[in-house]
Structure formats: structure tokens, C-alpha cells
Motif scaffolding. Structure first.
Motif, PDB file in Angstrom:
ATOM      1  N   UNK A  25       4.348   3.900   7.973  1.00  0.00           N
ATOM      2  CA  UNK A  25       3.341   2.963   7.179  1.00  0.00           C
ATOM      3  C   UNK A  25       2.441   3.756   6.432  1.00  0.00           C
ATOM      4  N   UNK A  26       2.368   3.844   5.340  1.00  0.00           N
ATOM      5  CA  UNK A  26       1.391   4.521   4.569  1.00  0.00           C
ATOM      6  C   UNK A  26       0.098   4.328   4.875  1.00  0.00           C
ATOM      7  N   UNK A  72      -2.894   3.010  -2.999  1.00  0.00           N
ATOM      8  CA  UNK A  72      -1.858   2.250  -2.057  1.00  0.00           C
ATOM      9  C   UNK A  72      -1.537   0.885  -2.496  1.00  0.00           C
ATOM     10  N   UNK A  73      -2.612   0.171  -2.981  1.00  0.00           N
ATOM     11  CA  UNK A  73      -2.692  -1.317  -3.643  1.00  0.00           C
ATOM     12  C   UNK A  73      -1.575  -1.592  -4.412  1.00  0.00           C
ATOM     13  N   UNK A  74      -1.229  -0.567  -5.346  1.00  0.00           N
ATOM     14  CA  UNK A  74      -0.252  -0.641  -6.351  1.00  0.00           C
ATOM     15  C   UNK A  74       1.132  -0.447  -5.928  1.00  0.00           C
ATOM     16  N   UNK A  75       1.363  -0.024  -4.568  1.00  0.00           N
ATOM     17  CA  UNK A  75       2.856   0.246  -4.079  1.00  0.00           C
ATOM     18  C   UNK A  75       3.299  -0.990  -3.296  1.00  0.00           C
ATOM     19  N   UNK A  77       6.376  -2.050  -0.265  1.00  0.00           N
ATOM     20  CA  UNK A  77       7.157  -1.357   0.717  1.00  0.00           C
ATOM     21  C   UNK A  77       8.553  -1.141   0.376  1.00  0.00           C
TER      22      UNK A  77
END
Lengths: 81, 146
Positions: A25-26, A72-75, A77
Motif C-alpha cells: 500500500x503506497x 499519490x492522489x493521481x495514482x 491501484x
């Protein structure tokens, strides 16, 4: 110097670095990376470099985590094809 | 992957903590030449407090604290304060950033040095705070909570 405290912080640094590298989990990886920065800030303060420790605590544990979070908001799963 | 948290605890605690963080940041800037800290650390704390509001209560309320359109101009203004103090010392007859030669009449050189380092720290603090917020705003592009 209190060598027991330094040993605990060194072990915490090693453990948090391994966890941050291996976490799936990033978001968890970002949080553990902030823990790593905070531990190294403690270590700098113990070694006498209070100014460096202060900067590490503010920038490493605060700003870096927020910027990683914004990235991370733009990635997602799963990859989208 | 990161969603907005509607938890009331997160909102209340962050809104309670932000003034305390900003007060501590002002102390760090103003007390920087007696104790650890200074313009960079205080400015980073100020920026982090505004970023905490950006993350928790959203774009519109945090724009009341620091509007996103002021990010880049304020960072330039901080650098301007730093450079202006240095050039003012040159006008007073010294070298760049030689605070003892600031052109203010009727002050001891020691008092001038104390005032000059405070002005420079203020400029660095404003510049660092605005740069941190501008980097975050450019990354988030305003749709962080949509």
C-alpha cells in the motif's frame, strides 16, 4: 550519549526503511517514510545537531509526506488499459 | 486512491492545531538568532500549517487563510525583502548584507545587526512558506477534494 536510546532509534530506522520499501500500500509506505524521517530527526538531535534535526522533522516528516500524498492522489491501484 | 475524510475529529483537531502551529512558527522565526530555528524552519512550519488546512477542510476555507493566487507573488516578495536588506546595507556604505551599515539613523551597530538579521529571517520565512504552498497548489491543481 545514551547508547541504549541510540540503539533503539537505529533499529527503528532500519525496520521502518525495510517496511517502507516492501509495503504494497503506497499510503502506508508514505506514513512509514515519515516515521523514518522523524526517527532520523531524533538521531540528529541526540548527536547534537539540533538545527539539522529541526529541519529534518519539519521538512522530512511534514512537507515531504504532504507532497507525496498529493502525488499519490493521481495514482490508481490497478492499471487502466 | 486517497479520498477526502469526512471525519469530524480530523476537521476539529486540525482546525484547533493550525493556530498553535502558526504561533510556534512565528516564535521560531523571531527567536531564531537565540535558539535553534530560523527563517527556513519557521517558514516551513507556516507552510505546513496551511497545507494541513488544504488537506483537511478543503480548498475554499483554506483560501481564506492563504489564497492560492498569492503563492508565487509572495515567494518573490520574500526574496525581494532579503535582497532589499542586502542592497540597503550597500547603500549605507558596506558590503552586501553587512547589517551594521544599514542606513537607519541613531542606532548602534549591534542593534542594527540584530534588526537586520530579523528582517532577513522574515524574508526567508515568507519566501519558504509561499514556495511550499505554491508547489502543493501546482501539484494538486485545485481538485483535491472534488
Amino acid at each position: 550519549m545514551i547508547w541504549q536510546l541510540e540503539l533503539i532509534i537505529y533499529l527503528l530506522l532500519i525496520a521502518s526503511a525495510i517496511v517502507a520499501l516492501r509495503a504494497k500500500d503506497l499510503l502506508a509506505a508514505i506514513v512509514v517514510l515519515s516515521v523514518y524521517s522523524f526517527g532520523s530527526a531524533f538521531l540528529f538531535a541526540i548527536l547534537g545537531a539540533v538545527d539539522v534535526g529541526f529541519t529534518e522533522a519539519v521538512v522530512g516528516a511534514g512537507i515531504t509526506g504532504i507532497l507525496f500524498l498529493a502525488a499519490l492522489y493521481y495514482t490508481t491501484r490497478k492499471s487502466v488499459d | 486512491m486517497v479520498q477526502r475524510s469526512d471525519s469530524i475529529i480530523v476537521g476539529i483537531v486540525s482546525r484547533f492545531m493550525v493556530p498553535l502551529i502558526q504561533l510556534f512558527a512565528l516564535y521560531v522565526i523571531a527567536h531564531g538568532h537565540y535558539s535553534p530555528g530560523g527563517g527556513f524552519q519557521g517558514g516551513a512550519l507556516l507552510g505546513a500549517s496551511v497545507l494541513l488546512l488544504r488537506l483537511t477542510v478543503g480548498e475554499q476555507p483554506s483560501n481564506l487563510v492563504f489564497h492560492k493566487k498569492y503563492g508565487t507573488p509572495m515567494s518573490g516578495f520574500g526574496v525581494f525583502i532579503y535582497a532589499a536588506v542586502g542592497v540597503a546595507a550597500m547603500i549605507g556604505g558596506g558590503v552586501y548584507l553587512d547589517y551594521a551599515n544599514l542606513p537607519i539613523a541613531g542606532m548602534e551597530p549591534a542593534a542594527l545587526r540584530s534588526l537586520g538579521i530579523l528582517l532577513v529571517e522574515t524574508g526567508v520565512g515568507i519566501g519558504v512558506m509561499a514556495t511550499m504552498i505554491a508547489i502543493f497548489d501546482d501539484l494538486a491543481k485545485g481538485d483535491f477534494h472534488d
